[in-house]
Design a protein around this motif. Structure first.
Motif, short mmCIF file in Angstrom:
data_model
loop_
_atom_site.label_atom_id
_atom_site.label_comp_id
_atom_site.label_asym_id
_atom_site.label_seq_id
_atom_site.Cartn_x
_atom_site.Cartn_y
_atom_site.Cartn_z
N SER A 108 0.83 -1.21 0.00
CA SER A 108 0.00 0.00 0.00
C SER A 108 0.86 1.26 0.00
O SER A 108 0.49 2.28 -0.58
N VAL A 109 2.02 1.18 0.64
CA VAL A 109 2.93 2.33 0.68
C VAL A 109 3.51 2.62 -0.71
O VAL A 109 3.80 3.77 -1.05
N GLU A 110 3.65 1.57 -1.53
CA GLU A 110 4.29 1.72 -2.83
C GLU A 110 3.32 2.07 -3.95
O GLU A 110 3.73 2.21 -5.11
N LEU A 111 2.03 2.21 -3.65
CA LEU A 111 1.05 2.51 -4.68
C LEU A 111 1.36 3.84 -5.38
O LEU A 111 1.77 4.81 -4.72
N GLN A 112 1.17 3.87 -6.67
CA GLN A 112 1.50 5.04 -7.47
C GLN A 112 0.24 5.79 -7.89
O GLN A 112 -0.68 5.20 -8.45
#
Length: 221
Positions: free
Chosen positions: A167-171
């Motif tokens: 979720s932290v890496e979502l763009q």
């Protein structure tokens, strides 16, 4: 009255259903057939209504649901997440006569959680949210209340923490607007917090609690 087929009969049926996943025109029929195999008979007067899900059929059912969960049809993926939740609650019924099967139950629960978490990683935001709703319900389900501390550490390490990292890496743009993705991150964090608080009295007794607590402390909520 429900009739139990032989292993050969089930294999033929699962092969036929699997073939429906290759074509958009037949996908919904295959999903409906799979749902009928899984869904308990709600008209039953027993506490544990009969179902076609058994230790024999469960691996094939999970394989089919994995295929449906990757469908381009939004409604099929949403319904697949709900069917996976049904499986979570069916595991104790399947194992009701199998004493000492806690590890096997956990293996299947983890397999189901992995599939729900995969739905949570779908690039479509509405699918992500449907998956997050189901994952939270599944992890907080009363049927998991007898899991031991080490089992919960596995759930955090293999399901919840990796999903939070994702979720932290979502763009923004590729997988939704900033507001939509912020909401996904918040809901993922809520799953972590609610699961930990519900089972804290159990988790605190695990051998590696300090490592788990360190991972939790590094998360900014």
């Amino acid at each position: 009255r429900r009739v139990r087929g032989t292993k050969e009969h089930w294999n033929h049926l699962f092969t036929l259903i699997k073939s429906t996943t290759q074509y958009p025109e037949t996908l919904s029929f295959g999903f409906e057939a799979t749902s009928l195999i899984i869904s308990p008979d709600r008209d039953s007067n027993t506490n544990n209504p009969p179902t076609y899900v058994t230790l024999q059929t469960l691996p094939n059912i999970l394989e089919l649901l994995s295929l449906f969960s990757r469908s381009s049809e939004v409604n099929v993926v949403r319904q697949t997440s709900e069917v996976l939740y049904t499986l979570v609650e069916l595991i104790p019924i399947i194992y009701k006569d199998d004493v000492g099967s806690q590890d096997s139950r956990l293996d299947y629960w983890l397999s189901i959680f992995f599939q729900i978490a995969a739905i949570c990683r779908d690039p479509r935001v509405d699918i992500k949210n449907a998956g997050l709703n189901v994952l939270q319900r599944a992890l907080l389900s009363p049927v998991l209340q007898d899991l031991g501390p080490e089992s919960w550490v596995l759930c955090f390490d293999r399901v919840i923490f990796p999903l939070l990292d994702h979720s932290v890496e979502l763009q923004v743009g590729e997988e939704g607007s900033k507001d939509a993705l912020d909401d996904v991150r918040l809901r993922t964090q809520q799953i972590l917090v609610k699961t930990f608080l519900q089972y804290m009295s159990v988790i605190i007794n695990c051998r590696n609690f300090n490592a788990l607590w360190l991972n939790l402390s590094l998360i900014h909520i």
